[in-house]
Design a protein around this motif. Structure first.
Motif, PDB file in Angstrom:
ATOM      1  N   VAL A  16     -55.570  12.328  52.260  1.00  0.00           N
ATOM      2  CA  VAL A  16     -54.940  13.310  52.416  1.00  0.00           C
ATOM      3  C   VAL A  16     -53.495  12.154  52.893  1.00  0.00           C
ATOM      4  O   VAL A  16     -52.385  11.836  52.434  1.00  0.00           O
ATOM      5  N   VAL A  17     -53.395  11.637  54.270  1.00  0.00           N
ATOM      6  CA  VAL A  17     -52.711  11.381  54.969  1.00  0.00           C
ATOM      7  C   VAL A  17     -52.279   9.719  53.973  1.00  0.00           C
ATOM      8  O   VAL A  17     -50.749   9.174  54.111  1.00  0.00           O
ATOM      9  N   PHE A  18     -53.124   8.827  53.805  1.00  0.00           N
ATOM     10  CA  PHE A  18     -52.562   8.040  52.075  1.00  0.00           C
ATOM     11  C   PHE A  18     -51.492   8.146  51.448  1.00  0.00           C
ATOM     12  O   PHE A  18     -51.324   7.355  51.066  1.00  0.00           O
ATOM     13  N   ALA A  19     -52.649   8.945  50.374  1.00  0.00           N
ATOM     14  CA  ALA A  19     -51.982   9.273  49.726  1.00  0.00           C
ATOM     15  C   ALA A  19     -49.897   9.771  49.521  1.00  0.00           C
ATOM     16  O   ALA A  19     -49.278  10.046  49.042  1.00  0.00           O
ATOM     17  N   GLY A  20     -50.125  10.775  50.819  1.00  0.00           N
ATOM     18  CA  GLY A  20     -49.170  11.866  50.750  1.00  0.00           C
ATOM     19  C   GLY A  20     -48.215  10.585  51.721  1.00  0.00           C
ATOM     20  O   GLY A  20     -46.833  10.847  51.590  1.00  0.00           O
TER      21      GLY A  20
ATOM     22  N   MET B  57     -36.997  17.098  51.254  1.00  0.00           N
ATOM     23  CA  MET B  57     -38.439  16.846  51.907  1.00  0.00           C
ATOM     24  C   MET B  57     -39.542  18.659  52.326  1.00  0.00           C
ATOM     25  O   MET B  57     -38.792  18.851  53.481  1.00  0.00           O
ATOM     26  N   PRO B  58     -40.304  18.720  52.250  1.00  0.00           N
ATOM     27  CA  PRO B  58     -41.062  20.114  52.612  1.00  0.00           C
ATOM     28  C   PRO B  58     -41.924  19.663  54.530  1.00  0.00           C
ATOM     29  O   PRO B  58     -41.753  18.448  54.438  1.00  0.00           O
ATOM     30  N   TRP B  59     -41.625  20.625  55.335  1.00  0.00           N
ATOM     31  CA  TRP B  59     -42.037  20.213  56.142  1.00  0.00           C
ATOM     32  C   TRP B  59     -43.354  19.802  56.114  1.00  0.00           C
ATOM     33  O   TRP B  59     -43.225  18.843  57.589  1.00  0.00           O
ATOM     34  N   TRP B  60     -44.325  19.340  55.198  1.00  0.00           N
ATOM     35  CA  TRP B  60     -45.644  18.432  55.698  1.00  0.00           C
ATOM     36  C   TRP B  60     -45.716  17.407  55.472  1.00  0.00           C
ATOM     37  O   TRP B  60     -46.119  16.526  55.860  1.00  0.00           O
ATOM     38  N   ALA B  61     -44.667  17.029  54.188  1.00  0.00           N
ATOM     39  CA  ALA B  61     -43.728  15.932  54.303  1.00  0.00           C
ATOM     40  C   ALA B  61     -43.496  15.433  55.684  1.00  0.00           C
ATOM     41  O   ALA B  61     -43.892  14.108  55.821  1.00  0.00           O
ATOM     42  N   LEU B  62     -42.562  16.026  56.313  1.00  0.00           N
ATOM     43  CA  LEU B  62     -41.826  15.602  57.815  1.00  0.00           C
ATOM     44  C   LEU B  62     -43.173  15.331  58.320  1.00  0.00           C
ATOM     45  O   LEU B  62     -43.282  14.085  59.116  1.00  0.00           O
ATOM     46  N   THR B  63     -43.932  15.891  58.726  1.00  0.00           N
ATOM     47  CA  THR B  63     -45.275  16.007  59.333  1.00  0.00           C
ATOM     48  C   THR B  63     -45.508  14.929  59.404  1.00  0.00           C
ATOM     49  O   THR B  63     -46.289  14.233  60.203  1.00  0.00           O
ATOM     50  N   LEU B  64     -45.946  14.370  58.368  1.00  0.00           N
ATOM     51  CA  LEU B  64     -47.086  13.219  57.619  1.00  0.00           C
ATOM     52  C   LEU B  64     -46.409  11.908  57.913  1.00  0.00           C
ATOM     53  O   LEU B  64     -47.318  10.724  58.870  1.00  0.00           O
ATOM     54  N   ARG B  65     -45.251  11.881  57.985  1.00  0.00           N
ATOM     55  CA  ARG B  65     -44.458  11.122  57.925  1.00  0.00           C
ATOM     56  C   ARG B  65     -45.058  10.856  60.482  1.00  0.00           C
ATOM     57  O   ARG B  65     -44.489   9.998  60.068  1.00  0.00           O
ATOM     58  N   VAL B  66     -44.110  11.779  60.400  1.00  0.00           N
ATOM     59  CA  VAL B  66     -44.542  11.684  61.909  1.00  0.00           C
ATOM     60  C   VAL B  66     -45.846  11.618  62.646  1.00  0.00           C
ATOM     61  O   VAL B  66     -46.095  10.383  63.685  1.00  0.00           O
ATOM     62  N   THR B  67     -46.933  11.778  62.136  1.00  0.00           N
ATOM     63  CA  THR B  67     -48.170  11.060  62.106  1.00  0.00           C
ATOM     64  C   THR B  67     -48.485  10.050  62.010  1.00  0.00           C
ATOM     65  O   THR B  67     -48.810   9.711  62.934  1.00  0.00           O
ATOM     66  N   GLY B  68     -47.676   9.237  61.089  1.00  0.00           N
ATOM     67  CA  GLY B  68     -48.038   7.711  60.701  1.00  0.00           C
ATOM     68  C   GLY B  68     -47.244   6.864  62.692  1.00  0.00           C
ATOM     69  O   GLY B  68     -47.808   5.506  62.670  1.00  0.00           O
ATOM     70  N   ILE B  69     -46.429   7.484  63.191  1.00  0.00           N
ATOM     71  CA  ILE B  69     -45.884   6.678  64.162  1.00  0.00           C
ATOM     72  C   ILE B  69     -46.012   5.916  65.064  1.00  0.00           C
ATOM     73  O   ILE B  69     -46.081   5.236  65.116  1.00  0.00           O
ATOM     74  N   GLY B  70     -47.493   6.645  65.562  1.00  0.00           N
ATOM     75  CA  GLY B  70     -48.867   6.396  66.565  1.00  0.00           C
ATOM     76  C   GLY B  70     -49.114   4.581  66.230  1.00  0.00           C
ATOM     77  O   GLY B  70     -48.811   3.298  67.659  1.00  0.00           O
TER      78      GLY B  70
END
Lengths: 423, 84
Positions: free
Chosen positions: A385-389, B1-14
């Motif tokens: 999910v993360v990669f595709a997302g 952008m929906p909330w989860w897309a923003l969440t996903l982007r924030v997840t990548g910060i680390g």
């Protein structure tokens, strides 16, 4: 009432398995001072060769051709074939009222499409679906295939005959590559180890003496060259037994004590034919490169050359807009860093997951392993999910034209200026 | 952008922070071995990596505090959630 009884029984079973795992695993073995029942798992980041020869290595491949095929490549090919077959099977006879397989596939595709539409809009998501769905399914199936219990058990053990002289040259060297252990040393090692192995199998003292003497005369050692997984000493065609494995481990220790270098001490499969491709650094890197170029090309196609203007730090440098140039430079660097952060996230998660399952099965088998296994199923899904997302999210950012980017660009280019003034 | 897309982007910060700092240091060390200026470029690389990390973080969280098209949709009332 019976339901309650069943629950109690199940709980009892879990507790028994937990205790059994604690007793039989390596932790229990360490507490009670036994040797562990299982060999230490070999952990390898580099993929193993099935065909082809590694540069600068003398290990022989299983099938001798020049074509390089590693176990991770084979695994990814299997994943691809499986996915293609599944979708071909499901869509070859499309019906208005879908069957079980077709409805499952429809669920996946529609789910992904909905997921994409909410980010990048309905117009683009249909044309971008193939790539994003491929990334998602490929990462997911790679991770999940590797979790099938027997998946990584297929393999072959290669036997290479080496004379003691060859052995002392090829494998027992010091840091500079010079042989530090003589043939005599190795003979002694073999002798001592063999005596130990025989006594362990419960023969009389005299027989041990005799056998040890006989083996001391051998001038040939067979090394099962277990590739990257391990290496095992077997004297005169002695069969591979548990004793044999311990034997190998201790022999390596002795060689190391004498200043020699042994790659790994444990026996194992020489080449596992299948290993989940995510644990090979190359697969995440390839996917990240695909996703990187996908995003850039999408941005270029949507905005033309104007897309590149946000990276054009040289232009603003020439116009003496230093802060602006710096921001654009950062934009460029963070674009490139993203490539590696995509790679390492997937690779790290997959490789760590495999090691975690392996080690938990070694340390505390049964119950704890199941928990880790469930975690790994979840991690596989999350990583897909993360990669595709993230690919689609960054594609949306790249595509977001001036009508939107211009909106955010104004305060965005001002605020770092603000921060820059402070520092 | 929906909330989860923003969440996903924030997840990548680390990962982004880690990688950018590591790249900065590694590039600095490489330059140092070339030009023989041992700690100089490593420190510059560290600084640059940190700046890139902070900039990336800023870019990732910015749409949450300052969304382009009005406030972010809350997670409970998205029509997109049912589809995704």
């Amino acid at each position: 009432m019976t339901g309650k009884r069943a629950t109690q029984l199940a709980l009892l079973g879990v507790v028994i398995l937990l205790v059994a795992g604690l007793v039989t695993g390596a932790i229990g073995a360490a507490i009670t001072g036994r040797d562990p029942l299982l060999p230490t798992p070999g952990i390898h980041l580099a993929p193993q060769l099935i065909t082809g020869e590694a540069r600068g290595e003398t290990t022989k491949e299983v099938f001798s051709t020049d074509f390089v095929l590693t176990n991770t490549i084979l695994s990814s090919l299997i994943t691809s074939v499986l996915l293609v077959g599944l979708f071909w099977l499901g869509t070859s006879r499309l019906k208005v009222v879908p069957g079980r397989l077709q409805s499952m596939l429809e669920l996946i595709v529609e789910g992904l499409l909905g997921f994409m539409e909410s980010v990048i809009g309905a117009a683009r998501s249909r044309s971008l679906l193939p790539l994003i769905a491929t990334i998602f399914l490929f990462v997911l199936f790679n991770a999940w295939l590797g979790l099938i219990p027997i998946y990584q058990s297929f393999g072959i053990t290669r036997w290479t005959d080496l004379s003691l002289t060859e052995l002392s040259k090829a494998h027992v060297t010091d840091v500079k590559g010079k042989p530090t252990i003589t043939v005599e040393d190795l003979k002694h090692v073999v002798e001592a180890r063999e005596a130990a192995a025989i006594s362990a199998s419960g023969k009389s003292e005299a027989a041990v003496e005799k056998e040890a003497h006989k083996f001391a005369e051998t001038n040939r050692i067979e090394i099962t060259d277990a590739g990257t997984i391990g290496k095992q000493l077997v004297v005169d065609g002695n069969p591979v037994t548990v004793e044999g494995q311990r034997y190998a481990g201790k022999a390596a220790e002795k060689i190391q004590e004498a200043g020699g270098k042994v790659k790994t001490a444990q026996a194992g499969l020489s080449a596992a034919f299948l290993r989940p491709a995510g644990t090979d650094f190359n697969m995440p890197l390839a996917l990240a490169i695909i996703s990187f170029f996908f995003i850039e090309i999408l941005g270029l196609r949507a905005l033309g050359l104007g897309y590149l203007s946000k990276f054009n730090f040289i232009g603003s440098l020439l116009r003496f807009k230093l802060i602006d140039a710096f921001v654009r430079f950062l934009e460029l660097v963070s674009e490139l860093v993203r490539l590696l952060s995509f790679t390492f996230r997937l690779f790290g998660n997959m490789a760590a997951g495999e090691i975690l399952v392996l080690l938990s099965a070694f340390l505390v088998p049964f119950v704890i392993t199941d928990i880790v296994y469930g975690l790994e199923l979840f991690v596989g899904l999350i990583q897909a999910v993360v990669f595709a997302g993230l690919t689609i999210v960054f594609a949306a950012v790249a595509v977001a034209g001036h009508e939107e980017e211009g909106h955010t660009a104004a305060p965005e280019h001002k605020q770092p200026e603000h921060g820059g003034g402070h520092s | 952008m929906p909330w989860w897309a923003l969440t996903l982007r924030v997840t990548g910060i680390g990962w982004f922070i880690a990688i950018s700092i590591v790249i900065g240091i590694c590039a600095g060390l490489k330059l140092d071995t070339w030009i023989h200026t041992k700690p100089l470029f490593m420190l510059i690389g560290l600084l640059l990596g940190t700046i890139v990390a902070f900039y990336g973080t800023y870019r990732a969280v910015q749409p949450i505090f300052n969304p382009p098209g009005g406030p972010v949709e809350p997670p409970d009332q998205t029509g997109s959630e049912g589809r995704g």
